[in-house]
Design a protein around this motif. Structure first.
Motif, PDB file in Angstrom:
ATOM      1  N   PHE A  63       1.189  -1.069  -0.267  1.00 54.28           N
ATOM      2  CA  PHE A  63      -0.219  -0.363  -0.197  1.00 54.28           C
ATOM      3  C   PHE A  63       0.726   1.548   0.085  1.00 54.28           C
ATOM      4  CE2 PHE A  63      -3.408  -2.581   2.821  1.00 54.28           C
ATOM      5  CZ  PHE A  63      -3.804  -3.430   2.019  1.00 54.28           C
ATOM      6  N   LEU A  64       0.222   1.977  -0.231  1.00 50.70           N
ATOM      7  CA  LEU A  64       0.785   3.703  -0.518  1.00 50.70           C
ATOM      8  C   LEU A  64       0.280   4.637   0.002  1.00 50.70           C
ATOM      9  CD1 LEU A  64       3.498   5.575  -1.813  1.00 50.70           C
ATOM     10  CD2 LEU A  64       1.829   5.444  -3.483  1.00 50.70           C
ATOM     11  N   ASP A  65       0.323   5.473   1.049  1.00 54.42           N
ATOM     12  CA  ASP A  65       0.298   7.191   1.882  1.00 54.42           C
ATOM     13  C   ASP A  65       1.376   7.964   1.119  1.00 54.42           C
ATOM     14  OD1 ASP A  65      -0.858   9.010   2.957  1.00 54.42           O
ATOM     15  OD2 ASP A  65      -0.247   8.359   5.523  1.00 54.42           O
ATOM     16  N   LEU A  66       0.468   8.644   0.288  1.00 55.00           N
ATOM     17  CA  LEU A  66       1.139   9.914  -1.249  1.00 55.00           C
ATOM     18  C   LEU A  66       1.004  10.710  -0.152  1.00 55.00           C
ATOM     19  CD1 LEU A  66       2.852  10.269  -3.731  1.00 55.00           C
ATOM     20  CD2 LEU A  66       0.771  10.262  -4.388  1.00 55.00           C
ATOM     21  N   GLY A  67       2.164  11.564   0.644  1.00 56.68           N
ATOM     22  CA  GLY A  67       2.135  12.891   1.134  1.00 56.68           C
ATOM     23  C   GLY A  67       1.890  12.844   2.329  1.00 56.68           C
ATOM     24  N   CYS A  68       2.171  11.472   3.907  1.00 57.60           N
ATOM     25  CA  CYS A  68       1.756  10.780   4.370  1.00 57.60           C
ATOM     26  C   CYS A  68       1.398  11.842   5.242  1.00 57.60           C
ATOM     27  CB  CYS A  68       2.869  10.139   4.684  1.00 57.60           C
ATOM     28  SG  CYS A  68       4.118  10.915   5.516  1.00 57.60           S
ATOM     29  N   GLY A  69       2.375  13.081   5.941  1.00 60.54           N
ATOM     30  CA  GLY A  69       2.299  14.189   6.741  1.00 60.54           C
ATOM     31  C   GLY A  69       2.732  13.549   8.158  1.00 60.54           C
ATOM     32  N   TRP A  70       2.088  13.559   9.389  1.00 59.26           N
ATOM     33  CA  TRP A  70       2.641  12.893  10.486  1.00 59.26           C
ATOM     34  C   TRP A  70       2.149  11.444  10.955  1.00 59.26           C
ATOM     35  CZ3 TRP A  70      -2.412  12.298  13.384  1.00 59.26           C
ATOM     36  CH2 TRP A  70      -2.882  13.862  13.521  1.00 59.26           C
ATOM     37  N   GLY A  71       1.482  10.722   9.265  1.00 59.98           N
ATOM     38  CA  GLY A  71       1.478   9.590   9.343  1.00 59.98           C
ATOM     39  C   GLY A  71      -0.254   8.590   9.668  1.00 59.98           C
ATOM     40  N   PRO A  72      -0.897   9.892  10.520  1.00 59.17           N
ATOM     41  CA  PRO A  72      -2.849   9.116   9.981  1.00 59.17           C
ATOM     42  C   PRO A  72      -2.597   7.516   9.035  1.00 59.17           C
ATOM     43  CG  PRO A  72      -2.914  11.664   9.372  1.00 59.17           C
ATOM     44  CD  PRO A  72      -1.745  11.334   9.605  1.00 59.17           C
ATOM     45  N   VAL A  73      -2.711   8.516   8.107  1.00 64.22           N
ATOM     46  CA  VAL A  73      -3.092   7.195   6.249  1.00 64.22           C
ATOM     47  C   VAL A  73      -2.633   5.940   6.990  1.00 64.22           C
ATOM     48  CG1 VAL A  73      -3.588   6.699   4.681  1.00 64.22           C
ATOM     49  CG2 VAL A  73      -4.672   9.240   5.514  1.00 64.22           C
ATOM     50  N   ALA A  74      -1.132   6.217   6.850  1.00 61.74           N
ATOM     51  CA  ALA A  74      -0.045   4.951   6.813  1.00 61.74           C
ATOM     52  C   ALA A  74      -0.509   4.501   7.851  1.00 61.74           C
ATOM     53  CB  ALA A  74       0.685   5.632   7.098  1.00 61.74           C
ATOM     54  N   VAL A  75      -0.521   4.641   9.563  1.00 63.36           N
ATOM     55  CA  VAL A  75      -1.074   3.832  10.845  1.00 63.36           C
ATOM     56  C   VAL A  75      -2.469   3.504  10.311  1.00 63.36           C
ATOM     57  CG1 VAL A  75      -1.469   3.932  13.238  1.00 63.36           C
ATOM     58  CG2 VAL A  75       0.658   5.132  12.080  1.00 63.36           C
ATOM     59  N   ALA A  76      -3.012   4.170  10.481  1.00 61.14           N
ATOM     60  CA  ALA A  76      -4.767   3.647   9.593  1.00 61.14           C
ATOM     61  C   ALA A  76      -4.031   2.637   8.692  1.00 61.14           C
ATOM     62  CB  ALA A  76      -5.281   4.959   9.423  1.00 61.14           C
ATOM     63  N   MET A  77      -3.819   2.578   7.591  1.00 60.24           N
ATOM     64  CA  MET A  77      -3.173   1.139   6.722  1.00 60.24           C
ATOM     65  C   MET A  77      -2.851   0.018   6.865  1.00 60.24           C
ATOM     66  SD  MET A  77      -2.698   3.234   3.273  1.00 60.24           S
ATOM     67  CE  MET A  77      -3.558   2.446   2.439  1.00 60.24           C
TER      68      MET A  77
END
Length: 206
Positions: A63-77
Motif C-alpha cells: 500500500f501507499l500513503d502518498l503525502g503522509c504528513g505525521w502518519g494518520p493514514v499510513a498507521v490506519a492502513m
C-alpha cells in the motif's frame, strides 16, 4: 505552508512536539504532531473524510500513503491490514520522522517511511506495484505539479489496485476527476461530504 509542503528539513525541536489522540478506521491511536507538518494540531477534515469513506483494504499487499504528513493514514492502513506493507512517503523530513515515531508508538511495524523521490526511484527500479494508494494530495502546490506527482504514482498501481484521493470540491475535485479520465484512468466520485470529494482511481486502460 511553504515549510509544510516544500522544506526538506524544517527546523523543529522536541519542545514543539505534542501528542494527539485520534480515532482512525475504528482504531484509537495516540500520535505525535508538530506545527512544522501539515495539519499539525488536529486531524484535518479532508483526511477524516478519506478515512471514513474509503472502502475496506485487502488483507495483504503493498500500500501507499502518498503525502503522509505525521502518519494518520499510513498507521490506519497498517492497523487495518497488518499483513500488508505500507509505504509512507513525503517530501518533508519532519513528516517522515513523525510518521516513523508514530508507527513505532502504535506498534505498526509494517509502515515504511521514505522520502518521496527516493521511494519513487526505488519503486520503479524494483518493479513495485501498489494494491492500494490513499492520498490527501497537496492541491496548493499547483495543478501542474500535482498532476505530475499523482500520475507518477498512479502509474504504479497493480492490475487490480485502486487509489482513493480526497480533494475539496471548490479546489478542483471534479476537474481533477475529468483530467484523470482523459489520461486513461478509470476515475469517479464515490462519496461527497462536507465539501470534499472522494475520488476512486483505477489503473489506466491498456
Amino acid at each position: 505552508m511553504e515549510q509544510q509542503y516544500f522544506t526538506d528539513q524544517p527546523a523543529a525541536t522536541e519542545a514543539e512536539l505534542r501528542r494527539l489522540h485520534v480515532s482512525v478506521r475504528g482504531f484509537e491511536v495516540e500520535m505525535w504532531v508538530s506545527d512544522k507538518v501539515f495539519s499539525g494540531s488536529r486531524l484535518d477534515l479532508g483526511t477524516r473524510q478519506l478515512l471514513a469513506e474509503a472502502p475496506a483494504l485487502p488483507g495483504s499487499g503493498t500500500f501507499l500513503d502518498l503525502g503522509c504528513g505525521w502518519g494518520p493514514v499510513a498507521v490506519a492502513m497498517a492497523l487495518e491490514s497488518p499483513g500488508a506493507t505500507v509505504w509512507a512517503v513525503d517530501v518533508n523530513t519532519r513528516a517522515l520522522e513523525l510518521t516513523r515515531r508514530n508507527a513505532v508508538h502504535n506498534e505498526t511495524s509494517n509502515v515504511v517511511p521514505m522520502a518521496a523521490d527516493q521511494a519513487l526511484t526505488r519503486a520503479r527500479a524494483e518493479g513495485v506495484r501498489f494494491d492500494a494508494i490513499w492520498s490527501n494530495p497537496p492541491v496548493r502546490i499547483g495543478k501542474e505539479a500535482m498532476h505530475v506527482m499523482l500520475t507518477s504514482w498512479l502509474d504504479l498501481l497493480s492490475d487490480q489496485g485502486v487509489a482513493h484521493l480526497v480533494v475539496q470540491r471548490n479546489m478542483g475535485a471534479d476537474s481533477l476527476t475529468a483530467w484523470l479520465c482523459e489520461r486513461g484512468y478509470r476515475a469517479g466520485k464515490i462519496a461527497s461530504k462536507k465539501g470534499y470529494r472522494i475520488i476512486e482511481v483505477h489503473p489506466r486502460s491498456s
